[in-house]
Write an enzyme that holds these catalytic residues in place. Sequence first.
Site, PDB file in Angstrom:
ATOM      1  N   LYS A 161       0.620  -3.686   5.940  1.00  0.00           N
ATOM      2  CA  LYS A 161       1.116  -3.355   4.613  1.00  0.00           C
ATOM      3  C   LYS A 161       2.608  -2.990   4.639  1.00  0.00           C
ATOM      4  O   LYS A 161       3.339  -3.272   3.687  1.00  0.00           O
ATOM      5  CB  LYS A 161       0.300  -2.212   4.015  1.00  0.00           C
TER       6      LYS A 161
ATOM      7  N   SER B 189       0.847  -1.190   0.000  1.00  0.00           N
ATOM      8  CA  SER B 189       0.000   0.000   0.000  1.00  0.00           C
ATOM      9  C   SER B 189       0.881   1.238   0.000  1.00  0.00           C
ATOM     10  O   SER B 189       2.047   1.190   0.430  1.00  0.00           O
ATOM     11  CB  SER B 189      -0.895   0.012   1.249  1.00  0.00           C
TER      12      SER B 189
ATOM     13  N   TYR C  46      -4.020  -1.988   9.644  1.00  0.00           N
ATOM     14  CA  TYR C  46      -3.863  -2.069   8.186  1.00  0.00           C
ATOM     15  C   TYR C  46      -2.490  -1.568   7.748  1.00  0.00           C
ATOM     16  O   TYR C  46      -1.780  -2.252   6.999  1.00  0.00           O
ATOM     17  CB  TYR C  46      -4.970  -1.263   7.513  1.00  0.00           C
TER      18      TYR C  46
END
Length: 276
Positions: free
Chosen positions: A183, A165, A179
């Site tokens: 990533k 990401s 999250y």
Amino acid sequence: MVPSETTVGNRNVNVMELFDLKGKIALVTGASYGGLGYYSAEALAEAGAEVSVCDLPTRLNDLKITANRVKEIRGRSHFFDMDVANPVSVAKGIEKVEKEFGKIDILLNNAGVMLRKPSLETSLEEWENVIRINLTGTWLVDNEVARSMIKQGNFEGRRIINVSSGYATMVGPLPEAAYVASKAGIANLTRDLAMEWAKFGINVNAIAPGVFYPTNMTRPLANDPEMLKFMSNRTMKKRLGDPKKDLKGIVVFLASDASEYVTGQIIYVDGGWNAW
């Protein structure tokens, strides 16, 4: 005029040939309709690859849409359910692809989940679920596919593409601790696996997408037009990524012979967000 060709070994190869995926077998995880996995599967099929797609059992209806699209392009499709966080499910899934196609040349490892929640409000169970799916799941699938590739022999032209990401090296305006941690982990996992598996002819890279809209993950932002405007203005291009076209080129590049000398890299596809 200088010819558009480059020398590979003892033969000349036209540059367009380097991007041709005919004869290649690709696996795309997290490929149900509406996400970046769907558009990645479409791109690989359009470039000539035979594509196998998978997702969770609860996403099979949307996965069938992807499979039907692949069939429209290539005349053949293959799909199955797989839980990337379950090692038994992963092993069985890779066996299904081997049985159907005999090999795997390309992995586009896209499966993942988003948790948009303040860290102080995130439970340990929620944290571990995101890490288990996004980071551990990436590692499990990478490992199983690498074993399959090594077993095949002929150590060249193998490609593993993880999906990290734009938040791998920075954070955004929304609370996403689990999250962004997962990533960032994928980014360094990619570098390590590239180092470990180079001797087997396996290139391992990661795509780090910025905000693509609309996708399954970003569609809820439709309820927050100010946030959409902020994110658009944050990019140099002054727009969000278009999932129908802005990811396809980098997917095909990293899957093809054009990226033979590219490994261990995290490639940002974010309209310049990470550059300033």
